[in-house]
Design a protein around this motif. Sequence first.
Motif, PDB file in Angstrom:
ATOM      1  N   GLY A 158      67.687  73.476 124.495  1.00 21.63           N
ATOM      2  CA  GLY A 158      68.979  73.100 123.957  1.00 21.63           C
ATOM      3  C   GLY A 158      69.270  73.928 122.719  1.00 21.63           C
ATOM      4  O   GLY A 158      68.942  75.117 122.657  1.00 21.63           O
ATOM      5  N   LEU A 159      69.867  73.320 121.709  1.00 23.06           N
ATOM      6  CA  LEU A 159      70.175  74.016 120.461  1.00 23.06           C
ATOM      7  C   LEU A 159      68.884  74.226 119.676  1.00 23.06           C
ATOM      8  O   LEU A 159      68.206  73.268 119.309  1.00 23.06           O
ATOM      9  CB  LEU A 159      71.170  73.186 119.642  1.00 23.06           C
ATOM     10  CG  LEU A 159      71.762  73.840 118.395  1.00 23.06           C
ATOM     11  CD1 LEU A 159      72.546  75.088 118.766  1.00 23.06           C
ATOM     12  CD2 LEU A 159      72.646  72.853 117.645  1.00 23.06           C
ATOM     13  N   MET A 160      68.507  75.488 119.432  1.00 26.87           N
ATOM     14  CA  MET A 160      67.206  75.816 118.883  1.00 26.87           C
ATOM     15  C   MET A 160      67.312  76.431 117.487  1.00 26.87           C
ATOM     16  O   MET A 160      68.154  77.291 117.236  1.00 26.87           O
ATOM     17  CB  MET A 160      66.470  76.805 119.805  1.00 26.87           C
ATOM     18  CG  MET A 160      66.359  76.347 121.249  1.00 26.87           C
ATOM     19  SD  MET A 160      65.581  74.729 121.431  1.00 26.87           S
ATOM     20  CE  MET A 160      63.932  75.089 120.827  1.00 26.87           C
ATOM     21  N   TRP A 161      66.412  76.015 116.593  1.00 26.99           N
ATOM     22  CA  TRP A 161      66.343  76.568 115.242  1.00 26.99           C
ATOM     23  C   TRP A 161      65.481  77.830 115.288  1.00 26.99           C
ATOM     24  O   TRP A 161      64.339  77.876 114.841  1.00 26.99           O
ATOM     25  CB  TRP A 161      65.781  75.546 114.264  1.00 26.99           C
ATOM     26  CG  TRP A 161      65.919  75.973 112.830  1.00 26.99           C
ATOM     27  CD1 TRP A 161      64.973  76.560 112.047  1.00 26.99           C
ATOM     28  CD2 TRP A 161      67.080  75.851 112.014  1.00 26.99           C
ATOM     29  NE1 TRP A 161      65.472  76.823 110.795  1.00 26.99           N
ATOM     30  CE2 TRP A 161      66.767  76.393 110.747  1.00 26.99           C
ATOM     31  CE3 TRP A 161      68.369  75.347 112.228  1.00 26.99           C
ATOM     32  CZ2 TRP A 161      67.679  76.434 109.695  1.00 26.99           C
ATOM     33  CZ3 TRP A 161      69.280  75.389 111.172  1.00 26.99           C
ATOM     34  CH2 TRP A 161      68.930  75.916 109.934  1.00 26.99           C
ATOM     35  N   THR A 162      66.046  78.870 115.877  1.00 24.44           N
ATOM     36  CA  THR A 162      65.429  80.188 115.948  1.00 24.44           C
ATOM     37  C   THR A 162      66.440  81.184 115.394  1.00 24.44           C
ATOM     38  O   THR A 162      67.621  80.848 115.231  1.00 24.44           O
ATOM     39  CB  THR A 162      65.096  80.568 117.404  1.00 24.44           C
ATOM     40  OG1 THR A 162      66.323  80.631 118.156  1.00 24.44           O
ATOM     41  CG2 THR A 162      64.149  79.554 118.051  1.00 24.44           C
ATOM     42  N   PRO A 163      66.022  82.412 115.094  1.00 24.41           N
ATOM     43  CA  PRO A 163      67.014  83.387 114.608  1.00 24.41           C
ATOM     44  C   PRO A 163      68.201  83.546 115.550  1.00 24.41           C
ATOM     45  O   PRO A 163      69.353  83.589 115.102  1.00 24.41           O
ATOM     46  CB  PRO A 163      66.185  84.673 114.496  1.00 24.41           C
ATOM     47  CG  PRO A 163      64.801  84.198 114.197  1.00 24.41           C
ATOM     48  CD  PRO A 163      64.644  82.935 114.999  1.00 24.41           C
ATOM     49  N   MET A 164      67.943  83.611 116.862  1.00 32.84           N
ATOM     50  CA  MET A 164      69.054  83.748 117.803  1.00 32.84           C
ATOM     51  C   MET A 164      69.895  82.477 117.841  1.00 32.84           C
ATOM     52  O   MET A 164      71.130  82.532 117.896  1.00 32.84           O
ATOM     53  CB  MET A 164      68.542  84.085 119.202  1.00 32.84           C
ATOM     54  CG  MET A 164      69.667  84.325 120.212  1.00 32.84           C
ATOM     55  SD  MET A 164      69.106  84.807 121.862  1.00 32.84           S
ATOM     56  CE  MET A 164      68.495  86.458 121.545  1.00 32.84           C
ATOM     57  N   GLY A 165      69.239  81.326 117.808  1.00 32.02           N
ATOM     58  CA  GLY A 165      69.970  80.061 117.831  1.00 32.02           C
ATOM     59  C   GLY A 165      70.860  79.889 116.619  1.00 32.02           C
ATOM     60  O   GLY A 165      72.014  79.440 116.725  1.00 32.02           O
ATOM     61  N   ARG A 166      70.347  80.257 115.443  1.00 27.47           N
ATOM     62  CA  ARG A 166      71.152  80.127 114.221  1.00 27.47           C
ATOM     63  C   ARG A 166      72.306  81.121 114.234  1.00 27.47           C
ATOM     64  O   ARG A 166      73.420  80.793 113.803  1.00 27.47           O
ATOM     65  CB  ARG A 166      70.269  80.324 112.992  1.00 27.47           C
ATOM     66  CG  ARG A 166      69.236  79.220 112.816  1.00 27.47           C
ATOM     67  CD  ARG A 166      68.607  79.231 111.437  1.00 27.47           C
ATOM     68  NE  ARG A 166      67.893  80.450 111.141  1.00 27.47           N
ATOM     69  CZ  ARG A 166      66.624  80.694 111.477  1.00 27.47           C
ATOM     70  NH1 ARG A 166      65.937  79.770 112.157  1.00 27.47           N
ATOM     71  NH2 ARG A 166      66.036  81.813 111.129  1.00 27.47           N
ATOM     72  N   ALA A 167      72.042  82.339 114.723  1.00 21.84           N
ATOM     73  CA  ALA A 167      73.122  83.325 114.818  1.00 21.84           C
ATOM     74  C   ALA A 167      74.199  82.854 115.786  1.00 21.84           C
ATOM     75  O   ALA A 167      75.398  83.041 115.541  1.00 21.84           O
ATOM     76  CB  ALA A 167      72.558  84.677 115.257  1.00 21.84           C
ATOM     77  N   GLU A 168      73.770  82.228 116.881  1.00 24.14           N
ATOM     78  CA  GLU A 168      74.736  81.700 117.845  1.00 24.14           C
ATOM     79  C   GLU A 168      75.587  80.603 117.209  1.00 24.14           C
ATOM     80  O   GLU A 168      76.802  80.543 117.391  1.00 24.14           O
ATOM     81  CB  GLU A 168      74.007  81.173 119.073  1.00 24.14           C
ATOM     82  CG  GLU A 168      74.916  80.674 120.180  1.00 24.14           C
ATOM     83  CD  GLU A 168      75.761  81.764 120.797  1.00 24.14           C
ATOM     84  OE1 GLU A 168      76.846  81.439 121.317  1.00 24.14           O
ATOM     85  OE2 GLU A 168      75.363  82.954 120.761  1.00 24.14           O
ATOM     86  N   GLY A 187      78.165  82.081 114.910  1.00 24.97           N
ATOM     87  CA  GLY A 187      79.248  82.809 115.557  1.00 24.97           C
ATOM     88  C   GLY A 187      79.999  82.030 116.607  1.00 24.97           C
ATOM     89  O   GLY A 187      80.999  82.515 117.137  1.00 24.97           O
ATOM     90  N   ASN A 188      79.541  80.820 116.913  1.00 26.47           N
ATOM     91  CA  ASN A 188      80.140  80.054 118.001  1.00 26.47           C
ATOM     92  C   ASN A 188      80.304  78.594 117.568  1.00 26.47           C
ATOM     93  O   ASN A 188      79.335  77.826 117.579  1.00 26.47           O
ATOM     94  CB  ASN A 188      79.257  80.144 119.248  1.00 26.47           C
ATOM     95  CG  ASN A 188      79.824  79.375 120.425  1.00 26.47           C
ATOM     96  OD1 ASN A 188      80.921  78.835 120.372  1.00 26.47           O
ATOM     97  ND2 ASN A 188      79.062  79.309 121.498  1.00 26.47           N
ATOM     98  N   PRO A 189      81.509  78.185 117.186  1.00 19.79           N
ATOM     99  CA  PRO A 189      81.712  76.802 116.743  1.00 19.79           C
ATOM    100  C   PRO A 189      81.339  75.759 117.792  1.00 19.79           C
ATOM    101  O   PRO A 189      81.065  74.603 117.450  1.00 19.79           O
ATOM    102  CB  PRO A 189      83.222  76.749 116.438  1.00 19.79           C
ATOM    103  CG  PRO A 189      83.617  78.169 116.185  1.00 19.79           C
ATOM    104  CD  PRO A 189      82.742  78.991 117.077  1.00 19.79           C
ATOM    105  N   ASP A 190      81.312  76.141 119.059  1.00 21.19           N
ATOM    106  CA  ASP A 190      80.931  75.181 120.102  1.00 21.19           C
ATOM    107  C   ASP A 190      79.498  74.698 119.928  1.00 21.19           C
ATOM    108  O   ASP A 190      79.140  73.622 120.406  1.00 21.19           O
ATOM    109  CB  ASP A 190      81.095  75.802 121.491  1.00 21.19           C
ATOM    110  CG  ASP A 190      82.554  75.991 121.863  1.00 21.19           C
ATOM    111  OD1 ASP A 190      83.405  75.328 121.241  1.00 21.19           O
ATOM    112  OD2 ASP A 190      82.837  76.802 122.755  1.00 21.19           O
ATOM    113  N   ALA A 191      78.656  75.516 119.255  1.00 24.58           N
ATOM    114  CA  ALA A 191      77.277  75.095 119.027  1.00 24.58           C
ATOM    115  C   ALA A 191      77.225  73.820 118.180  1.00 24.58           C
ATOM    116  O   ALA A 191      76.330  72.991 118.345  1.00 24.58           O
ATOM    117  CB  ALA A 191      76.482  76.206 118.353  1.00 24.58           C
ATOM    118  N   ALA A 192      78.200  73.666 117.277  1.00 25.52           N
ATOM    119  CA  ALA A 192      78.248  72.450 116.474  1.00 25.52           C
ATOM    120  C   ALA A 192      78.502  71.226 117.352  1.00 25.52           C
ATOM    121  O   ALA A 192      78.011  70.127 117.069  1.00 25.52           O
ATOM    122  CB  ALA A 192      79.323  72.567 115.400  1.00 25.52           C
TER     123      ALA A 192
END
Length: 281
Positions: A211-221, A224-229
């Motif tokens: 799912g939503l991951m606290w990784t460099p790629m996850g945080r960058a996503e 850059g992507n409000p849908d992640a919120a």
Amino acid sequence: MANGRPATIVTGAYGGMGRACARQLGRRADLVLCDLDEGRLETFAESLREEGYTVAATVAGDLSQPGLAQRAVDAARAAGPLQAVAHTAGVSPSLGAWDVILRANVIATERLLVALEADLERGLAVVLISSMAGHMTPARPAVDALLDAPLEGDLLQRLKPHLDGLLNPTDRSGPSRPAYGVSKRWVIRMCEARAPAWGRSGARIVSVSPGLMWTPMGRAEADGNPDAAVVGANTPVGRWGTALDIADAVDFLTSERAAFISGTDLRVDGAATPGMRGVAF
């Protein structure tokens, strides 16, 4: 030169999930590490060696390019019996164009699987990283049929009209978002489709959907992507996942404890997938 210890391949080794998987799986096997950036890859390999891990080889470059996946597999088999593969390499919607996403998530994955299938070892366990997006993407027979032949030279050109047809006013990253969804759905489908033949050779293949991951790629996503919120707000366990959550799952799935698990997907998403169903973006 083989030393009798088993070998494990970790792709995307410099990413958050890749680093965690390398440290988990490297406790019981020599490592072959793959990533795009040679400098970062060598820096990570040296760090692991200083920590007491054995890094048998590094293979830098784009796995979607012909021959590179075979190099990684050959390097692992030269080091020892190939025990496990953690294929964490991939690109998310905010970090790549639609064609980059498909090359990384589909074509590179297919090339790796083809290289492995040339001589499947008994006892080999392969884990592919998918995504909860693969579960949220509906079946589309025309798209699935195209992706069933991922190494066809004109795949991207034939897929593009379908991706454009999936766009809606809320898509902030253009066709990258539908490309990501269909690519991760493909990963789940391919594990299931390949598992019977792999099982007859004594090998296993599974996928893991974070799912939503606290990784460099996850945080960058998320940046850059409000849908992640929206995903974060609808993750019932109330937190982001961590790289170690994924590495622990991969460690289990590639171990003897999971010897009867193949051809399936494990969601490691804090119940975000059921939490998101029916939520409008």
